[in-house]
Design a protein around this motif. Structure first.
Motif, PDB file in Angstrom:
ATOM      1  N   PHE A 207    -116.773 -43.213 -30.623  1.00 44.16           N
ATOM      2  CA  PHE A 207    -115.469 -42.876 -30.038  1.00 44.16           C
ATOM      3  C   PHE A 207    -115.416 -41.448 -29.544  1.00 44.16           C
ATOM      4  CE2 PHE A 207    -111.019 -41.422 -30.113  1.00 44.16           C
ATOM      5  CZ  PHE A 207    -110.573 -42.202 -29.065  1.00 44.16           C
TER       6      PHE A 207
ATOM      7  N   PHE B 280    -112.705 -48.863 -23.416  1.00 43.86           N
ATOM      8  CA  PHE B 280    -114.075 -48.511 -23.792  1.00 43.86           C
ATOM      9  C   PHE B 280    -114.979 -48.367 -22.574  1.00 43.86           C
ATOM     10  CE2 PHE B 280    -114.213 -47.669 -27.897  1.00 43.86           C
ATOM     11  CZ  PHE B 280    -114.905 -48.446 -28.778  1.00 43.86           C
TER      12      PHE B 280
ATOM     13  N   PRO C  27    -108.259 -45.188 -25.939  1.00 46.59           N
ATOM     14  CA  PRO C  27    -108.436 -46.420 -26.721  1.00 46.59           C
ATOM     15  C   PRO C  27    -108.080 -47.643 -25.877  1.00 46.59           C
ATOM     16  CG  PRO C  27    -107.191 -44.802 -27.972  1.00 46.59           C
ATOM     17  CD  PRO C  27    -107.340 -44.245 -26.589  1.00 46.59           C
ATOM     18  N   GLY C  28    -108.895 -48.668 -25.968  1.00 40.04           N
ATOM     19  CA  GLY C  28    -108.624 -49.876 -25.209  1.00 40.04           C
ATOM     20  C   GLY C  28    -109.367 -49.906 -23.885  1.00 40.04           C
TER      21      GLY C  28
END
Lengths: 252, 255
Positions: free
Chosen positions: B57, B66, B63-64
Protein backbone atom coordinates in the motif's frame (compact mmCIF):
# COMPACT_ATOMS: atom_id res chain seq x y z
CA UNK A 1 40.81 22.64 15.58
CA UNK A 2 39.84 23.92 18.96
CA UNK A 3 37.95 20.88 20.17
CA UNK A 4 40.48 18.43 18.75
CA UNK A 5 42.05 16.54 21.63
CA UNK A 6 45.74 17.53 21.58
CA UNK A 7 46.63 14.15 23.05
CA UNK A 8 45.46 12.22 20.05
CA UNK A 9 46.43 8.61 19.72
CA UNK A 10 49.13 7.96 17.15
CA UNK A 11 51.00 4.94 15.85
CA UNK A 12 53.98 4.43 13.59
CA UNK A 13 53.34 3.96 9.85
CA UNK A 14 54.74 0.42 10.15
CA UNK A 15 52.26 -0.49 12.88
CA UNK A 16 49.53 1.19 10.84
CA UNK A 17 50.29 -1.20 7.96
CA UNK A 18 49.93 -4.20 10.27
CA UNK A 19 46.76 -2.76 11.70
CA UNK A 20 45.42 -2.17 8.19
CA UNK A 21 45.93 -5.81 7.28
CA UNK A 22 44.21 -6.96 10.47
CA UNK A 23 41.31 -4.56 9.96
CA UNK A 24 40.98 -5.69 6.36
CA UNK A 25 40.75 -9.31 7.50
CA UNK A 26 38.21 -8.40 10.20
CA UNK A 27 36.18 -6.47 7.65
CA UNK A 28 36.29 -9.33 5.17
CA UNK A 29 35.14 -11.82 7.81
CA UNK A 30 32.42 -9.42 8.96
CA UNK A 31 31.21 -8.87 5.42
CA UNK A 32 31.20 -12.62 4.82
CA UNK A 33 29.30 -13.34 8.03
CA UNK A 34 26.71 -10.63 7.38
CA UNK A 35 26.15 -11.75 3.79
CA UNK A 36 25.93 -15.47 4.55
CA UNK A 37 23.88 -14.81 7.67
CA UNK A 38 21.24 -12.72 5.92
CA UNK A 39 21.21 -15.00 2.86
CA UNK A 40 20.89 -18.13 5.00
CA UNK A 41 18.11 -16.50 6.98
CA UNK A 42 16.13 -15.56 3.90
CA UNK A 43 16.57 -19.04 2.41
CA UNK A 44 15.61 -20.77 5.65
CA UNK A 45 12.12 -22.20 5.45
CA UNK A 46 10.23 -23.91 8.19
CA UNK A 47 7.82 -26.68 7.32
CA UNK A 48 4.27 -25.43 6.92
CA UNK A 49 5.29 -21.78 7.12
CA UNK A 50 5.94 -19.08 4.56
CA UNK A 51 8.55 -17.19 6.58
CA UNK A 52 11.92 -18.29 8.02
CA UNK A 53 11.56 -20.19 11.30
CA UNK A 54 13.88 -17.80 13.12
CA UNK A 55 11.71 -14.84 12.12
CA UNK A 56 8.56 -16.69 13.21
CA UNK A 57 10.26 -17.00 16.60
CA UNK A 58 10.88 -13.26 16.64
CA UNK A 59 7.18 -12.67 15.85
CA UNK A 60 6.32 -14.79 18.90
CA UNK A 61 8.96 -13.00 20.99
CA UNK A 62 7.48 -9.65 19.95
CA UNK A 63 3.98 -10.90 20.81
CA UNK A 64 5.15 -11.84 24.29
CA UNK A 65 6.50 -8.31 24.79
CA UNK A 66 3.30 -6.64 23.60
CA UNK A 67 1.04 -9.03 25.49
CA UNK A 68 2.98 -8.18 28.64
CA UNK A 69 2.61 -4.46 27.86
CA UNK A 70 -1.09 -4.85 26.98
CA UNK A 71 -3.69 -3.08 29.07
CA UNK A 72 -7.47 -3.09 28.51
CA UNK A 73 -7.44 0.53 29.68
CA UNK A 74 -5.55 1.72 26.62
CA UNK A 75 -8.14 2.55 23.99
CA UNK A 76 -7.82 3.18 20.30
CA UNK A 77 -8.60 6.81 19.43
CA UNK A 78 -12.21 7.30 18.39
CA UNK A 79 -13.51 9.78 15.83
CA UNK A 80 -16.62 11.76 15.20
CA UNK A 81 -19.13 9.57 13.31
CA UNK A 82 -19.22 12.19 10.54
CA UNK A 83 -15.62 11.23 9.72
CA UNK A 84 -16.59 7.65 8.83
CA UNK A 85 -16.02 6.67 5.19
CA UNK A 86 -17.14 3.78 3.01
CA UNK A 87 -14.63 0.94 3.12
CA UNK A 88 -13.66 -1.34 0.28
CA UNK A 89 -14.03 -5.11 0.37
CA UNK A 90 -10.51 -6.44 0.62
CA UNK A 91 -10.91 -10.12 1.50
CA UNK A 92 -13.58 -12.46 0.23
CA UNK A 93 -12.37 -15.71 1.80
CA UNK A 94 -15.33 -17.43 3.40
CA UNK A 95 -17.89 -14.86 2.17
CA UNK A 96 -17.61 -15.31 -1.59
CA UNK A 97 -20.94 -17.14 -1.90
CA UNK A 98 -24.16 -15.47 -0.76
CA UNK A 99 -25.93 -17.23 2.09
CA UNK A 100 -29.52 -17.15 3.30
CA UNK A 101 -29.18 -14.89 6.32
CA UNK A 102 -32.41 -16.25 7.84
CA UNK A 103 -30.82 -19.69 8.05
CA UNK A 104 -27.68 -18.42 9.82
CA UNK A 105 -26.92 -19.57 13.33
CA UNK A 106 -23.97 -19.14 15.65
CA UNK A 107 -22.55 -22.09 17.57
CA UNK A 108 -20.86 -21.44 20.90
CA UNK A 109 -18.38 -24.18 21.74
CA UNK A 110 -16.73 -24.71 25.12
CA UNK A 111 -13.13 -25.71 25.94
CA UNK A 112 -14.17 -29.37 26.17
CA UNK A 113 -15.41 -29.29 22.57
CA UNK A 114 -19.09 -29.47 23.46
CA UNK A 115 -21.55 -27.07 21.87
CA UNK A 116 -22.84 -24.87 24.67
CA UNK A 117 -25.40 -22.97 22.70
CA UNK A 118 -26.75 -22.20 19.25
CA UNK A 119 -27.82 -18.61 18.78
CA UNK A 120 -29.70 -16.77 16.05
CA UNK A 121 -29.27 -13.12 15.13
CA UNK A 122 -32.07 -11.99 17.45
CA UNK A 123 -30.22 -13.51 20.40
CA UNK A 124 -27.18 -11.44 19.47
CA UNK A 125 -28.92 -8.15 18.73
CA UNK A 126 -30.72 -8.45 22.07
CA UNK A 127 -27.35 -7.77 23.75
CA UNK A 128 -26.47 -4.12 24.61
CA UNK A 129 -25.80 -2.14 21.43
CA UNK A 130 -22.98 0.28 20.93
CA UNK A 131 -21.42 2.07 18.00
CA UNK A 132 -17.77 3.07 17.73
CA UNK A 133 -16.00 5.14 15.09
CA UNK A 134 -12.41 3.96 14.80
CA UNK A 135 -9.65 3.63 12.27
CA UNK A 136 -9.79 0.20 10.65
CA UNK A 137 -6.28 -0.91 9.67
CA UNK A 138 -5.21 -3.42 7.09
CA UNK A 139 -1.95 -5.33 7.40
CA UNK A 140 -1.25 -4.07 3.87
CA UNK A 141 -0.87 -0.57 5.29
CA UNK A 142 -4.08 1.22 4.37
CA UNK A 143 -6.60 2.44 6.90
CA UNK A 144 -10.10 3.87 6.90
CA UNK A 145 -12.25 5.49 9.52
CA UNK A 146 -15.49 3.53 9.91
CA UNK A 147 -18.34 3.23 12.37
CA UNK A 148 -19.02 -0.26 13.65
CA UNK A 149 -22.31 -1.07 15.37
CA UNK A 150 -22.77 -4.16 17.53
CA UNK A 151 -22.17 -5.47 20.99
CA UNK A 152 -18.96 -5.85 22.94
CA UNK A 153 -17.73 -9.43 22.72
CA UNK A 154 -17.43 -9.29 26.49
CA UNK A 155 -21.25 -9.14 26.67
CA UNK A 156 -21.50 -12.47 24.88
CA UNK A 157 -18.64 -13.97 26.89
CA UNK A 158 -20.45 -12.99 30.09
CA UNK A 159 -23.21 -15.44 29.16
CA UNK A 160 -20.70 -18.32 29.35
CA UNK A 161 -18.47 -17.29 32.30
CA UNK A 162 -16.80 -20.66 32.78
CA UNK A 163 -16.00 -21.19 29.10
CA UNK A 164 -14.81 -17.59 28.76
CA UNK A 165 -11.95 -18.32 31.16
CA UNK A 166 -10.21 -20.12 28.30
CA UNK A 167 -7.03 -18.59 26.82
CA UNK A 168 -8.13 -18.39 23.20
CA UNK A 169 -11.19 -17.61 21.13
CA UNK A 170 -11.24 -19.52 17.83
CA UNK A 171 -13.73 -18.56 15.14
CA UNK A 172 -14.62 -19.70 11.64
CA UNK A 173 -16.96 -19.01 8.74
CA UNK A 174 -19.88 -21.36 7.89
CA UNK A 175 -17.91 -22.97 5.05
CA UNK A 176 -14.76 -23.25 7.17
CA UNK A 177 -12.74 -21.47 4.47
CA UNK A 178 -11.72 -18.63 6.80
CA UNK A 179 -10.75 -19.07 10.41
CA UNK A 180 -8.98 -17.02 13.06
CA UNK A 181 -7.72 -17.47 16.59
CA UNK A 182 -7.35 -14.57 19.04
CA UNK A 183 -6.02 -14.16 22.55
CA UNK A 184 -8.57 -13.87 25.35
CA UNK A 185 -7.36 -10.44 26.52
CA UNK A 186 -7.86 -8.77 23.14
CA UNK A 187 -11.29 -10.38 22.75
CA UNK A 188 -12.44 -9.02 26.11
CA UNK A 189 -11.18 -5.49 25.40
CA UNK A 190 -14.06 -2.97 25.56
CA UNK A 191 -13.51 -2.00 21.91
CA UNK A 192 -13.75 -5.55 20.55
CA UNK A 193 -17.23 -5.86 19.06
CA UNK A 194 -19.38 -8.47 17.45
CA UNK A 195 -20.71 -6.15 14.76
CA UNK A 196 -23.81 -6.27 12.60
CA UNK A 197 -23.70 -2.69 11.35
CA UNK A 198 -21.15 -0.78 9.30
CA UNK A 199 -21.51 2.99 8.96
CA UNK A 200 -25.03 2.85 10.45
CA UNK A 201 -26.32 0.28 7.94
CA UNK A 202 -26.65 -3.48 8.23
CA UNK A 203 -23.49 -5.27 7.11
CA UNK A 204 -23.43 -6.34 3.48
CA UNK A 205 -22.61 -9.99 2.88
CA UNK A 206 -19.15 -9.12 1.53
CA UNK A 207 -18.46 -7.12 4.67
CA UNK A 208 -19.47 -10.08 6.82
CA UNK A 209 -23.24 -10.18 7.35
CA UNK A 210 -24.85 -11.13 9.54
CA UNK A 211 -22.14 -10.95 12.23
CA UNK A 212 -18.43 -10.18 12.14
CA UNK A 213 -15.61 -9.24 14.46
CA UNK A 214 -14.55 -5.57 14.64
CA UNK A 215 -11.64 -4.45 16.81
CA UNK A 216 -9.06 -1.67 16.60
CA UNK A 217 -6.68 -3.96 18.50
CA UNK A 218 -5.96 -6.11 15.47
CA UNK A 219 -5.38 -5.81 11.76
CA UNK A 220 -8.31 -6.61 9.47
CA UNK A 221 -6.98 -10.13 8.85
CA UNK A 222 -8.07 -11.08 12.37
CA UNK A 223 -11.50 -9.41 12.13
CA UNK A 224 -13.33 -12.40 10.73
CA UNK A 225 -16.50 -11.91 8.67
CA UNK A 226 -19.67 -14.05 8.78
CA UNK A 227 -18.85 -15.88 12.01
CA UNK A 228 -20.55 -19.29 12.29
CA UNK A 229 -18.73 -20.68 15.28
CA UNK A 230 -17.12 -19.21 18.36
CA UNK A 231 -15.02 -21.66 20.30
CA UNK A 232 -13.60 -20.87 23.73
CA UNK A 233 -10.47 -22.97 23.89
CA UNK A 234 -7.26 -23.47 25.76
CA UNK A 235 -5.64 -24.42 22.48
CA UNK A 236 -4.65 -21.84 19.90
CA UNK A 237 -6.81 -22.72 16.92
CA UNK A 238 -5.85 -22.58 13.23
CA UNK A 239 -5.48 -19.10 11.77
CA UNK A 240 -5.82 -18.46 8.05
CA UNK A 241 -3.18 -15.76 7.57
CA UNK A 242 -0.79 -17.10 10.21
CA UNK A 243 -0.58 -20.21 8.02
CA UNK A 244 0.37 -17.88 5.18
CA UNK A 245 3.29 -16.26 6.94
CA UNK A 246 1.71 -13.48 9.01
CA UNK A 247 2.15 -12.78 12.70
CA UNK A 248 -0.40 -14.67 14.79
CA UNK A 249 -0.80 -11.93 17.38
CA UNK A 250 -1.03 -9.07 14.85
CA UNK A 251 -1.77 -6.74 17.75
CA UNK A 252 -2.05 -3.01 17.23
CA UNK B 1 38.56 17.54 2.01
CA UNK B 2 39.91 17.54 -1.50
CA UNK B 3 42.39 20.40 -1.34
CA UNK B 4 45.89 19.52 -2.46
CA UNK B 5 47.52 22.67 -1.15
CA UNK B 6 47.72 21.57 2.44
CA UNK B 7 49.48 18.46 3.71
CA UNK B 8 47.34 15.57 4.90
CA UNK B 9 45.56 16.47 8.10
CA UNK B 10 46.03 20.08 7.10
CA UNK B 11 44.33 22.02 9.85
CA UNK B 12 46.77 21.12 12.58
CA UNK B 13 49.89 22.07 10.68
CA UNK B 14 48.68 25.03 8.69
CA UNK B 15 50.64 27.51 10.76
CA UNK B 16 53.52 25.23 11.68
CA UNK B 17 56.93 25.73 10.08
CA UNK B 18 59.01 23.28 12.12
CA UNK B 19 59.97 19.69 11.30
CA UNK B 20 57.14 17.21 10.82
CA UNK B 21 56.89 13.45 10.75
CA UNK B 22 54.37 11.08 9.23
CA UNK B 23 52.37 9.24 11.86
CA UNK B 24 49.08 7.35 11.87
CA UNK B 25 46.66 9.49 13.88
CA UNK B 26 43.45 8.17 15.36
CA UNK B 27 40.33 9.40 13.53
CA UNK B 28 37.50 7.13 14.64
CA UNK B 29 37.34 5.20 17.92
CA UNK B 30 36.64 1.50 17.77
CA UNK B 31 33.05 1.77 19.07
CA UNK B 32 32.08 4.27 16.37
CA UNK B 33 33.58 2.09 13.63
CA UNK B 34 31.76 -1.05 14.75
CA UNK B 35 28.44 0.77 15.08
CA UNK B 36 28.96 2.48 11.71
CA UNK B 37 29.53 -0.79 9.88
CA UNK B 38 26.85 -2.72 11.79
CA UNK B 39 24.39 -0.10 10.68
CA UNK B 40 24.99 -0.80 7.01
CA UNK B 41 23.54 -4.35 6.73
CA UNK B 42 20.85 -3.56 9.32
CA UNK B 43 19.62 -0.47 7.50
CA UNK B 44 19.85 -2.28 4.15
CA UNK B 45 17.58 -5.05 5.41
CA UNK B 46 15.21 -2.48 6.94
CA UNK B 47 14.85 -0.53 3.69
CA UNK B 48 14.57 -3.69 1.57
CA UNK B 49 11.92 -5.24 3.83
CA UNK B 50 10.25 -1.85 4.25
CA UNK B 51 9.79 -1.60 0.49
CA UNK B 52 8.20 -5.06 0.49
CA UNK B 53 5.70 -3.71 3.02
CA UNK B 54 5.30 -0.42 1.21
CA UNK B 55 4.53 -2.27 -2.04
CA UNK B 56 1.20 -3.51 -0.70
CA UNK B 57 0.00 0.00 0.00
CA UNK B 58 1.67 3.09 -1.38
CA UNK B 59 0.22 6.04 0.53
CA UNK B 60 -0.09 8.05 -2.67
CA UNK B 61 -2.41 5.33 -3.94
CA UNK B 62 -6.15 5.79 -3.51
CA UNK B 63 -7.86 2.85 -1.75
CA UNK B 64 -10.03 0.96 -4.20
CA UNK B 65 -7.95 1.96 -7.17
CA UNK B 66 -5.08 -0.48 -6.83
CA UNK B 67 -2.30 -0.21 -9.31
CA UNK B 68 -2.65 3.42 -10.31
CA UNK B 69 -1.13 6.56 -8.96
CA UNK B 70 1.90 5.13 -7.15
CA UNK B 71 4.85 7.25 -6.16
CA UNK B 72 7.10 4.29 -6.92
CA UNK B 73 6.30 2.52 -10.22
CA UNK B 74 5.42 -1.17 -10.06
CA UNK B 75 8.30 -2.00 -12.41
CA UNK B 76 10.72 -0.94 -9.68
CA UNK B 77 9.24 -3.41 -7.18
CA UNK B 78 9.09 -6.20 -9.76
CA UNK B 79 12.68 -5.71 -10.91
CA UNK B 80 13.94 -6.00 -7.32
CA UNK B 81 11.50 -8.80 -6.37
CA UNK B 82 9.90 -6.57 -3.78
CA UNK B 83 6.36 -7.32 -4.94
CA UNK B 84 3.98 -9.82 -3.33
CA UNK B 85 6.28 -10.48 -0.33
CA UNK B 86 4.41 -8.62 2.40
CA UNK B 87 4.53 -11.39 5.03
CA UNK B 88 8.27 -11.87 4.52
CA UNK B 89 8.80 -8.11 4.54
CA UNK B 90 6.98 -7.76 7.86
CA UNK B 91 8.89 -10.62 9.46
CA UNK B 92 12.28 -9.14 8.50
CA UNK B 93 11.23 -5.60 9.41
CA UNK B 94 10.01 -6.48 12.91
CA UNK B 95 13.14 -8.54 13.58
CA UNK B 96 15.91 -6.32 12.23
CA UNK B 97 14.11 -3.28 13.63
CA UNK B 98 15.30 -4.29 17.10
CA UNK B 99 18.90 -4.42 15.86
CA UNK B 100 18.50 -0.91 14.41
CA UNK B 101 17.08 0.31 17.73
CA UNK B 102 19.87 -1.31 19.77
CA UNK B 103 22.63 -0.02 17.49
CA UNK B 104 21.11 3.46 17.51
CA UNK B 105 20.76 3.47 21.30
CA UNK B 106 24.36 2.32 21.67
CA UNK B 107 25.47 5.13 19.34
CA UNK B 108 23.57 7.86 21.17
CA UNK B 109 24.69 6.60 24.60
CA UNK B 110 28.29 6.41 23.38
CA UNK B 111 28.16 9.97 22.06
CA UNK B 112 26.63 11.18 25.31
CA UNK B 113 29.08 9.52 27.68
CA UNK B 114 32.24 10.07 25.62
CA UNK B 115 31.21 13.70 24.99
CA UNK B 116 31.93 13.02 21.33
CA UNK B 117 28.51 14.45 20.53
CA UNK B 118 30.47 17.70 20.36
CA UNK B 119 32.07 16.42 17.16
CA UNK B 120 28.76 16.22 15.31
CA UNK B 121 26.66 18.96 16.89
CA UNK B 122 27.67 22.32 15.36
CA UNK B 123 28.27 25.24 17.66
CA UNK B 124 26.10 28.26 16.97
CA UNK B 125 29.20 30.33 16.24
CA UNK B 126 30.28 27.86 13.53
CA UNK B 127 27.04 28.19 11.59
CA UNK B 128 28.45 31.33 9.95
CA UNK B 129 30.93 29.02 8.17
CA UNK B 130 28.16 27.31 6.21
CA UNK B 131 28.50 29.44 3.01
CA UNK B 132 32.31 29.34 3.04
CA UNK B 133 32.32 25.58 3.64
CA UNK B 134 29.90 24.99 0.78
CA UNK B 135 31.90 27.19 -1.59
CA UNK B 136 35.04 25.34 -0.59
CA UNK B 137 33.36 21.97 -1.14
CA UNK B 138 32.26 22.83 -4.67
CA UNK B 139 35.66 24.28 -5.51
CA UNK B 140 34.83 27.99 -5.60
CA UNK B 141 36.87 28.88 -2.54
CA UNK B 142 40.40 27.78 -1.72
CA UNK B 143 40.56 28.45 1.98
CA UNK B 144 38.89 25.98 4.25
CA UNK B 145 37.19 27.36 7.37
CA UNK B 146 38.68 26.17 10.65
CA UNK B 147 37.07 23.02 11.95
CA UNK B 148 37.35 20.27 14.52
CA UNK B 149 36.80 16.62 13.67
CA UNK B 150 34.22 17.61 11.04
CA UNK B 151 33.32 20.75 9.11
CA UNK B 152 30.05 22.49 9.83
CA UNK B 153 28.23 20.90 6.88
CA UNK B 154 29.36 17.44 7.99
CA UNK B 155 28.23 18.24 11.52
CA UNK B 156 24.81 19.28 10.26
CA UNK B 157 24.56 16.15 8.11
CA UNK B 158 25.62 13.75 10.89
CA UNK B 159 23.46 15.30 13.59
CA UNK B 160 20.47 15.53 11.25
CA UNK B 161 20.80 11.91 10.19
CA UNK B 162 20.99 10.86 13.85
CA UNK B 163 17.80 12.82 14.54
CA UNK B 164 16.16 11.25 11.49
CA UNK B 165 17.12 7.84 12.83
CA UNK B 166 15.34 8.68 16.09
CA UNK B 167 12.25 9.91 14.22
CA UNK B 168 12.14 6.82 12.04
CA UNK B 169 12.21 4.61 15.15
CA UNK B 170 9.52 6.66 16.90
CA UNK B 171 7.21 6.72 13.85
CA UNK B 172 7.94 3.03 13.35
CA UNK B 173 6.59 2.23 16.81
CA UNK B 174 3.69 4.65 16.21
CA UNK B 175 2.48 2.65 13.20
CA UNK B 176 3.42 -0.72 14.71
CA UNK B 177 1.24 -0.28 17.85
CA UNK B 178 -1.22 2.54 17.08
CA UNK B 179 -3.65 1.39 19.79
CA UNK B 180 -1.34 0.37 22.63
CA UNK B 181 0.93 3.36 21.86
CA UNK B 182 -1.90 5.65 20.71
CA UNK B 183 -0.29 8.71 22.36
CA UNK B 184 2.82 8.27 20.21
CA UNK B 185 0.73 7.86 17.06
CA UNK B 186 -1.28 10.94 17.99
CA UNK B 187 1.93 12.89 18.56
CA UNK B 188 2.85 12.29 14.92
CA UNK B 189 -0.52 13.49 13.67
CA UNK B 190 -2.24 10.11 13.52
CA UNK B 191 -1.66 6.77 11.85
CA UNK B 192 -1.51 7.82 8.22
CA UNK B 193 0.61 10.86 9.01
CA UNK B 194 3.05 8.76 11.05
CA UNK B 195 3.29 6.27 8.18
CA UNK B 196 4.03 9.10 5.72
CA UNK B 197 6.70 10.56 8.01
CA UNK B 198 8.23 7.09 8.43
CA UNK B 199 8.48 6.79 4.66
CA UNK B 200 9.82 10.33 4.13
CA UNK B 201 12.54 9.68 6.73
CA UNK B 202 13.55 6.63 4.69
CA UNK B 203 13.79 8.81 1.59
CA UNK B 204 15.92 11.19 3.66
CA UNK B 205 18.23 8.40 4.84
CA UNK B 206 18.68 7.17 1.28
CA UNK B 207 19.45 10.76 0.23
CA UNK B 208 22.02 11.04 3.02
CA UNK B 209 23.55 7.73 1.95
CA UNK B 210 24.00 8.87 -1.66
CA UNK B 211 25.65 12.19 -0.65
CA UNK B 212 27.74 10.33 1.95
CA UNK B 213 29.07 7.91 -0.70
CA UNK B 214 29.80 10.79 -3.09
CA UNK B 215 31.72 12.68 -0.40
CA UNK B 216 33.64 9.60 0.69
CA UNK B 217 34.70 9.00 -2.91
CA UNK B 218 35.76 12.65 -3.19
CA UNK B 219 37.69 12.52 0.07
CA UNK B 220 39.72 9.58 -1.13
CA UNK B 221 40.80 6.16 0.03
CA UNK B 222 42.75 7.05 3.16
CA UNK B 223 39.70 8.83 4.60
CA UNK B 224 37.54 5.80 3.82
CA UNK B 225 40.18 3.47 5.24
CA UNK B 226 40.25 5.40 8.52
CA UNK B 227 36.66 4.23 9.17
CA UNK B 228 38.00 0.67 8.88
CA UNK B 229 41.31 0.93 10.75
CA UNK B 230 40.54 3.93 12.94
CA UNK B 231 43.72 5.72 11.88
CA UNK B 232 44.93 7.93 9.03
CA UNK B 233 48.47 8.91 8.08
CA UNK B 234 49.23 12.57 8.74
CA UNK B 235 52.14 14.97 8.81
CA UNK B 236 52.40 16.04 12.41
CA UNK B 237 54.92 18.30 14.17
CA UNK B 238 57.77 16.28 15.64
CA UNK B 239 57.31 15.77 19.34
CA UNK B 240 53.72 17.05 19.32
CA UNK B 241 51.77 15.83 22.29
CA UNK B 242 50.18 12.49 21.59
CA UNK B 243 49.57 9.12 23.15
CA UNK B 244 51.61 6.64 21.22
CA UNK B 245 49.98 3.29 20.61
CA UNK B 246 51.95 0.13 20.11
CA UNK B 247 50.18 -2.28 17.77
CA UNK B 248 50.38 -5.24 20.15
CA UNK B 249 49.72 -3.36 23.33
CA UNK B 250 46.68 -1.23 22.60
CA UNK B 251 45.73 -0.82 26.22
CA UNK B 252 48.48 1.74 26.54
CA UNK B 253 46.28 3.92 24.40
CA UNK B 254 43.70 4.21 27.10
CA UNK B 255 46.07 5.64 29.70
Amino acid sequence: MSDQNPRRKTMSPEDFDIRGRRSFLTGLIGLGLATTGITALSLQSAEGDRIPGALRNVHDFNSAIWQAWYSPDRLAPTFDPSEARPIRVNGRHGVREEIDLDQWTLDIVGPDGNTLDTLDIDDITALPFEAMTVEHKCVEGWSEIVTWGGTAFANLAALYPDAAEADFVNMRTPDGIYYVSLDRESMLHPQTLLAWELNDRPLTQLHGAPLRLATPLKYGIKQIKRIAQIEFSNVRGPDYWTERGYDWYSGL
Amino acid sequence: MSDTMAPPGDTDTDDFDGPTEVLAVEKHPRAIRWMHWFNFPILSVMIWSGLRIYWSFDFTRVPGEFGDNNLIPNGFYEALELDRKLARGLSFHFSFGWLFVLNGLAYVLYLAFSKEWKHIVPRIADLKNIPATMLHEIGLRDAKPAQGQYNVMQQLAYSTVTLMGAIIVATGFAIYKPTQLWWLTTAFGGYESARAIHFLMTVGLVGFFLIHILQVVRAGFSNFWSMVTGYELEDVPVGSASTHVDIDDEEVANV
